[in-house]
Motif scaffolding. Structure first.
Motif, PDB file in Angstrom:
ATOM      1  N   ASP A 264       0.846  -1.187   0.000  1.00  0.00           N
ATOM      2  CA  ASP A 264       0.000   0.000   0.000  1.00  0.00           C
ATOM      3  C   ASP A 264       0.882   1.237   0.000  1.00  0.00           C
ATOM      4  O   ASP A 264       1.086   1.880   1.018  1.00  0.00           O
ATOM      5  CB  ASP A 264      -0.898  -0.033   1.245  1.00  0.00           C
ATOM      6  CG  ASP A 264      -2.011   0.975   1.134  1.00  0.00           C
ATOM      7  OD1 ASP A 264      -2.192   1.541   0.038  1.00  0.00           O
ATOM      8  OD2 ASP A 264      -2.698   1.201   2.142  1.00  0.00           O
ATOM      9  N   ALA A 266       3.256   3.805  -3.126  1.00  0.00           N
ATOM     10  CA  ALA A 266       3.177   4.502  -4.414  1.00  0.00           C
ATOM     11  C   ALA A 266       4.206   3.906  -5.360  1.00  0.00           C
ATOM     12  O   ALA A 266       5.311   3.524  -4.963  1.00  0.00           O
ATOM     13  CB  ALA A 266       3.421   5.982  -4.224  1.00  0.00           C
ATOM     14  N   PRO A 336      -0.685   4.680   5.779  1.00  0.00           N
ATOM     15  CA  PRO A 336      -1.533   4.799   4.581  1.00  0.00           C
ATOM     16  C   PRO A 336      -0.771   5.445   3.422  1.00  0.00           C
ATOM     17  O   PRO A 336       0.119   6.275   3.641  1.00  0.00           O
ATOM     18  CB  PRO A 336      -2.661   5.722   5.044  1.00  0.00           C
ATOM     19  CG  PRO A 336      -2.660   5.637   6.523  1.00  0.00           C
ATOM     20  CD  PRO A 336      -1.275   5.300   6.955  1.00  0.00           C
ATOM     21  N   GLN A 338      -1.299   7.703   1.431  1.00  0.00           N
ATOM     22  CA  GLN A 338      -1.292   9.170   1.314  1.00  0.00           C
ATOM     23  C   GLN A 338       0.011   9.765   1.849  1.00  0.00           C
ATOM     24  O   GLN A 338       0.470  10.796   1.376  1.00  0.00           O
ATOM     25  CB  GLN A 338      -2.463   9.792   2.085  1.00  0.00           C
ATOM     26  CG  GLN A 338      -3.816   9.589   1.439  1.00  0.00           C
ATOM     27  CD  GLN A 338      -4.468   8.289   1.885  1.00  0.00           C
ATOM     28  OE1 GLN A 338      -3.801   7.418   2.443  1.00  0.00           O
ATOM     29  NE2 GLN A 338      -5.743   8.143   1.621  1.00  0.00           N
ATOM     30  N   GLU A 339       0.589   9.071   2.842  1.00  0.00           N
ATOM     31  CA  GLU A 339       1.849   9.568   3.425  1.00  0.00           C
ATOM     32  C   GLU A 339       2.961   9.585   2.386  1.00  0.00           C
ATOM     33  O   GLU A 339       3.754  10.509   2.329  1.00  0.00           O
ATOM     34  CB  GLU A 339       2.278   8.677   4.598  1.00  0.00           C
ATOM     35  CG  GLU A 339       1.432   8.823   5.834  1.00  0.00           C
ATOM     36  CD  GLU A 339       1.616  10.186   6.503  1.00  0.00           C
ATOM     37  OE1 GLU A 339       2.665  10.820   6.311  1.00  0.00           O
ATOM     38  OE2 GLU A 339       0.674  10.604   7.207  1.00  0.00           O
ATOM     39  N   LEU A 341       2.524   9.705  -0.862  1.00  0.00           N
ATOM     40  CA  LEU A 341       2.204  10.691  -1.892  1.00  0.00           C
ATOM     41  C   LEU A 341       2.565  12.095  -1.409  1.00  0.00           C
ATOM     42  O   LEU A 341       3.036  12.925  -2.184  1.00  0.00           O
ATOM     43  CB  LEU A 341       0.729  10.611  -2.277  1.00  0.00           C
ATOM     44  CG  LEU A 341       0.359   9.323  -3.005  1.00  0.00           C
ATOM     45  CD1 LEU A 341      -1.083   9.349  -3.466  1.00  0.00           C
ATOM     46  CD2 LEU A 341       1.265   9.079  -4.212  1.00  0.00           C
ATOM     47  N   ARG A 342       2.368  12.322  -0.127  1.00  0.00           N
ATOM     48  CA  ARG A 342       2.770  13.637   0.424  1.00  0.00           C
ATOM     49  C   ARG A 342       4.257  13.857   0.215  1.00  0.00           C
ATOM     50  O   ARG A 342       4.711  14.930  -0.140  1.00  0.00           O
ATOM     51  CB  ARG A 342       2.438  13.713   1.916  1.00  0.00           C
ATOM     52  CG  ARG A 342       0.999  13.924   2.213  1.00  0.00           C
ATOM     53  CD  ARG A 342       0.774  15.039   3.238  1.00  0.00           C
ATOM     54  NE  ARG A 342       1.607  14.967   4.417  1.00  0.00           N
ATOM     55  CZ  ARG A 342       1.165  14.529   5.603  1.00  0.00           C
ATOM     56  NH1 ARG A 342      -0.078  14.117   5.741  1.00  0.00           N
ATOM     57  NH2 ARG A 342       1.970  14.506   6.637  1.00  0.00           N
ATOM     58  N   ARG A 345       5.260  14.876  -3.268  1.00  0.00           N
ATOM     59  CA  ARG A 345       4.984  16.267  -3.642  1.00  0.00           C
ATOM     60  C   ARG A 345       5.897  17.256  -2.939  1.00  0.00           C
ATOM     61  O   ARG A 345       5.910  18.431  -3.238  1.00  0.00           O
ATOM     62  CB  ARG A 345       3.519  16.611  -3.319  1.00  0.00           C
ATOM     63  CG  ARG A 345       2.542  15.948  -4.274  1.00  0.00           C
ATOM     64  CD  ARG A 345       1.171  16.556  -4.147  1.00  0.00           C
ATOM     65  NE  ARG A 345       0.601  16.301  -2.832  1.00  0.00           N
ATOM     66  CZ  ARG A 345      -0.173  15.265  -2.553  1.00  0.00           C
ATOM     67  NH1 ARG A 345      -0.496  14.430  -3.505  1.00  0.00           N
ATOM     68  NH2 ARG A 345      -0.654  15.073  -1.345  1.00  0.00           N
TER      69      ARG A 345
END
Ligand code: AMP
Length: 576
Positions: A264, A266, A336, A338-339, A341-342, A345
């Motif tokens: 889970d 990227a 998760p 999202q961490e 993906l942060r 960026r």
């Protein structure tokens, strides 16, 4: 080619509806393209830069409104442009509705390639090459003052554009070309224009991600040239994708399945060359760069992921292109996605971000190793190469045809906090950008069933003192009466050793009879069970069988009368 000719072609194409007519018109455009072929093959799709490139124009719509307004005259403001856009709905129409030309301004001298002002007089006609050059300069402008510079350049272009040119220029700049030309059209037109096969164009596109280069090579070097195109270290290719599927699909269609954890995190594609990458990962030649990391949409995320760069530098010695997943972890447990993906960026304070979350790499594929392209090699060979070149951070891969083993791998993956499993066809090649049947992400269970345990088998070896395989039954009666139970499957997977001990303790008192390893159990205990599919089957008394059943837990709160009925099983089977 004059940009006006391109605009005329775009207008013609836009008026066509049949795909074959569109492809034929694009074919003619390519045949007449001369040196502009690479640029035209992108512009016609509404692309400014090659697909592999991380470059963007980096201009918001408001810059474009501002530039259009300036070129339209002193009595037009960006707000007017926006208001007209709200009415008309297409920036191309809006740009075409103004009468440009002859506006003086900063851009007329500093932008527009220094080409001065005064549109439409013939002497200053825009060419396709000039537009490409100016858009290059526009993308290049960065940092303080870049906003004005970008607007100046755009102003310079609009100021020289006719109505039709402005229409397609505005759309190109805002990525809203929408004339009906997709990747497939360009592929087919390239093949047709230069008399090469669609397959060779397709393959060349897969390895290069560069429509312009493929069109040029098709024209100049033909089929052989296309076949000779290879992966380049530093130039990203599209990631191979997965579709949803079931273990039963994999085992029905293939002899064996390659099973991996589905992390889970990227997706990353890592390019490495100890001699320095030849391609710059999308921007400039950067021979001093040994590692480039790209995201799933081929964005260059190298600077945001120093851990990955360091890991690769430490554990990989040869030139290679790897595919994998980066996972954010805390104390070894995945966070998760999202961490991650942060982190992707993150442009500033990367060092600090690095202290906050740890990133782990799980490489699962190898597209190139030490001078050899591996796209056409089977997965098993690619994985072997991966293990040979990268000595840490390689994802485990199991080859099996045993559903029990697959379930055990899945249970471990879930236990470790990951998403589940991927099933891959061991003999499959790597197809960039394809979502095919060769990679399956196992579908999550649809609906679970609460079933009564009516039998079991004693385990073997290490598990000899535990009840292992459990026979599951549904209530025969819809009403919850005493109509008895009908069997529909056995569950042995998804159970840890600890759970086996507990289940044995729970069920042993209810054992009615024993015959060898098999025992009959009074209907007392209800299991929640996951499965992939319900099939009609003569094996069990219900006439149904669960495919790939997995133990999810004991329903302490349910009595056998509350378990699912055969009628529900039938309904679920019908709904599949
Ligand atoms: P999804 O994003 O749900 O379509 O699932 C596909 C994604 O799963 C891929 O693009 C990867 O980012 C990710 N993934 C995680 N583990 C693996 C693996 N072992 N093999 C391939 N993809 C994986």
């Amino acid at each position: 080619m004059e940009f006006g000719e391109f605009a005329d072609t775009a207008a013609e194409i836009e008026a066509l509806s049949a795909d074959t007519d569109i492809a034929a018109r694009v074919t003619t455009l390519f045949e007449n393209a001369n040196d502009d072929l690479p640029v035209l093959s992108r512009f016609v799709q509404g692309r400014v830069f090659p697909a592999w490139s991380s470059r963007t124009l980096d201009i918001g719509p408001s810059y474009c409104y501002e530039a259009v307004a300036r070129a339209a005259g002193t009595n037009v403001s960006a707000d007017d442009v926006e208001a007209r856009l709200a009415d008309v709905g297409d920036i191309g129409e809006v740009a075409a509705s103004y009468d440009f030309g002859g506006q003086q301004g900063l851009g007329a001298f500093t932008g527009g390639g220094g080409s001065g002002s005064g549109g439409g007089d013939g002497a200053n006609d825009l060419t396709v090459a000039e537009v490409a050059e100016e858009l290059d300069a526009l993308a290049e402008a960065q940092g303080s003052g870049s906003q004005d510079k970008k607007i100046d350049i755009l102003f310079g272009l609009f100021n020289r554009a006719s109505s039709d040119e402005a229409r397609y220029l505005a759309r190109l700049v805002l990525s809203e070309m929408r004339i009906g030309v997709g990747e497939g059209t360009v592929r087919d037109a390239t093949a047709q224009a230069f008399d090469v096969s669609v397959e060779s164009v397709e393959r060349a596109l897969q390895v290069s991600n560069d429509y312009g280069e493929v069109a040029r090579v098709a024209r100049e070097e033909g089929e052989d040239g296309l076949e000779a195109m290879d992966l380049e270290l530093g130039r990203p290719v599209q990631a191979m994708l997965a579709q949803a599927g079931a273990v039963s699909d994999a085992l029905d269609d293939w002899d064996e399945a390659a099973v991996e954890w589905k992390y889970d995190g990227a997706r990353v594609q890592i390019h490495h060359d100890p001699e320095g990458l030849e391609w710059a990962g999308g921007t400039e030649p950067a021979a001093d760069r040994e590692v480039a990391v790209f995201s799933r949409n081929m964005e260059d995320v190298t600077d945001a992921l120093p851990e990955v760069v360091e890991h690769v530098e430490e554990h990989l010695d040869v030139p290679a292109i790897l595919d994998g997943e980066v996972v954010a972890t805390e104390d070894g447990d995945p966070l998760p996605f999202q961490e991650v993906l942060r982190r992707f960026r993150r442009k500033h304070d990367v060092a600090q971000a690095r202290e906050e979350v740890e990133l782990d790499l799980f490489a699962f594929d190898c597209l190139h190793a030490d001078g050899t392209d591996l796209l056409r090699a089977p997965l098993t060979e690619r994985h072997d190469r991966l293990e040979a070149v990268l000595d840490s951070g390689v994802s485990d891969l199991w080859i099996t045809d045993d559903p029990e083993e697959i379930a055990a791998i899945e249970a471990e993956a879930l236990e470790a906090g990951h998403e589940g499993i991927m099933l891959k066809r061991p003999s499959s090649t790597y197809s960039p950008g394809r979502r095919g049947k060769n990679w399956l992400k196992r579908k999550p269970d649809v609906e679970t069933l609460d079933l009564v345990v009516t039998g079991a088998e004693w385990g073997e070896g290490r598990r000899a003192s535990f009840l292992g395989t459990f026979l599951l039954s549904a209530r025969a009666d819809e009403s919850g009466g005493d109509g008895g139970f009908e069997t529909l499957g056995k569950v042995a997977t998804g159970i840890t050793d600890e759970e086996l001990a507990d289940l044995t303790e729970l069920l042993e008192p209810h054992v009615r009879t024993q015959d060898g390893q098999a025992v009959e159990i009074s209907p007392e205990v209800v299991f929640e069970v996951g499965y992939e599919e319900i099939q009609e089957s003569p094996t069990y008394s219900s006439g149904y069988a669960l495919r790939f059943p997995r133990f999810l837990g004991v329903r302490d709160d349910k009595d056998p009368e509350d378990a699912d009925s055969l009628a529900r099983v039938e309904r679920l089977a019908d709904e599949q």
